[in-house]
Design an enzyme around this catalytic site. Structure first.
Site, PDB file in Angstrom:
ATOM      1  N   HIS A 114      54.876  32.527   5.746  1.00 49.79           N
ATOM      2  CA  HIS A 114      54.210  32.931   6.987  1.00 49.79           C
ATOM      3  C   HIS A 114      52.701  32.777   6.849  1.00 49.79           C
ATOM      4  O   HIS A 114      52.040  32.206   7.718  1.00 49.79           O
ATOM      5  CB  HIS A 114      54.507  34.396   7.322  1.00 49.79           C
ATOM      6  CG  HIS A 114      55.902  34.699   7.735  1.00 49.79           C
ATOM      7  ND1 HIS A 114      56.661  35.659   7.109  1.00 49.79           N
ATOM      8  CD2 HIS A 114      56.690  34.177   8.701  1.00 49.79           C
ATOM      9  CE1 HIS A 114      57.842  35.730   7.686  1.00 49.79           C
ATOM     10  NE2 HIS A 114      57.893  34.829   8.655  1.00 49.79           N
ATOM     11  N   LYS A 173      67.815  43.743  15.258  1.00 47.13           N
ATOM     12  CA  LYS A 173      67.626  43.769  13.814  1.00 47.13           C
ATOM     13  C   LYS A 173      67.395  45.188  13.322  1.00 47.13           C
ATOM     14  O   LYS A 173      66.727  45.986  13.981  1.00 47.13           O
ATOM     15  CB  LYS A 173      66.413  42.911  13.419  1.00 47.13           C
ATOM     16  CG  LYS A 173      66.610  41.431  13.605  1.00 47.13           C
ATOM     17  CD  LYS A 173      65.412  40.673  13.074  1.00 47.13           C
ATOM     18  CE  LYS A 173      65.610  39.181  13.188  1.00 47.13           C
ATOM     19  NZ  LYS A 173      64.463  38.439  12.638  1.00 47.13           N
ATOM     20  N   ARG A 183      61.118  25.389   8.964  1.00 47.16           N
ATOM     21  CA  ARG A 183      61.544  25.108   7.595  1.00 47.16           C
ATOM     22  C   ARG A 183      62.560  23.976   7.554  1.00 47.16           C
ATOM     23  O   ARG A 183      62.669  23.279   6.562  1.00 47.16           O
ATOM     24  CB  ARG A 183      62.179  26.349   6.960  1.00 47.16           C
ATOM     25  CG  ARG A 183      61.203  27.450   6.651  1.00 47.16           C
ATOM     26  CD  ARG A 183      61.924  28.672   6.182  1.00 47.16           C
ATOM     27  NE  ARG A 183      62.810  29.103   7.266  1.00 47.16           N
ATOM     28  CZ  ARG A 183      63.542  30.182   7.257  1.00 47.16           C
ATOM     29  NH1 ARG A 183      63.544  30.954   6.213  1.00 47.16           N
ATOM     30  NH2 ARG A 183      64.295  30.497   8.278  1.00 47.16           N
ATOM     31  N   SER A 188      62.318  36.017   5.350  1.00 44.20           N
ATOM     32  CA  SER A 188      62.213  37.475   5.262  1.00 44.20           C
ATOM     33  C   SER A 188      63.542  38.100   4.876  1.00 44.20           C
ATOM     34  O   SER A 188      63.588  39.042   4.078  1.00 44.20           O
ATOM     35  CB  SER A 188      61.725  38.050   6.598  1.00 44.20           C
ATOM     36  OG  SER A 188      60.401  37.640   6.852  1.00 44.20           O
TER      37      SER A 188
END
Length: 161
Positions: free
Chosen positions: A17, A41, A90, A128
């Site tokens: 990040h 989440k 990514r 994460s």
């Protein structure tokens, strides 16, 4: 003035990040990093902790502002006069998801543009969720997250034991 937005839950912020933030900050006048509340989440860190960890992790970048919000990114953009959204990618799986998000955002805010930045190769494997899992099992996170996050993960682990 070019003002851009990076959004996420950042639970926790990673070196990947930070790399995106550093690079994004060079192409805009102001970069807003906004922690959005994702009710789907279960977060390891509180909203306040994530905001503070982001502030510490980006304190070396002068044109960054850290904020938080609930609701739609489109509404945040309109309220804050932002017209650029920057997203890190990514893999091609990230692209498919982010492309759809960008199209929806463009539908809601036609003047908003999304810029995709490719993650630096050394950070491709970091997420994460992987960091949370690694920390849960007392794995080594050194070099994968900023030092303040490493300390916070260690402290959080002691609390949760």
């Amino acid at each position: 003035m070019k003002k851009a937005l990076c959004t996420g839950s950042f639970d926790p912020v990673t070196n990947g990040h930070v790399n995106i933030f550093e690079r994004a900050a060079t192409i805009v006048d102001e970069l807003v990093i906004c922690v959005f509340v994702n009710k789907r989440k279960n977060s390891l860190f509180t909203l306040e902790e994530r905001v503070e960890l982001l502030r510490q992790s980006t304190s070396h970048i002068p044109n960054i502002k850290v904020d938080y919000s609930e609701g739609l990114v489109a509404d945040y953009i309109k309220r804050n006069d932002i017209n650029i959204v920057i997203r890190g990618l990514r893999s091609n799986l990230d692209f498919e998801y982010e492309y759809n998000q960008a199209q929806m955002l463009n539908h809601l805010v036609p003047d908003a543009n999304t810029i995709f930045l490719l993650t630096a190769p050394e950070y491709l494997f970091i997420s994460s969720s992987a960091i949370r899992e690694l920390a849960q099992f007392k794995g080594k996170v050194h070099g994968l997250v900023p030092e303040c996050v490493e300390i916070a993960l260690y402290d959080k682990q002691k609390i949760l034991e």
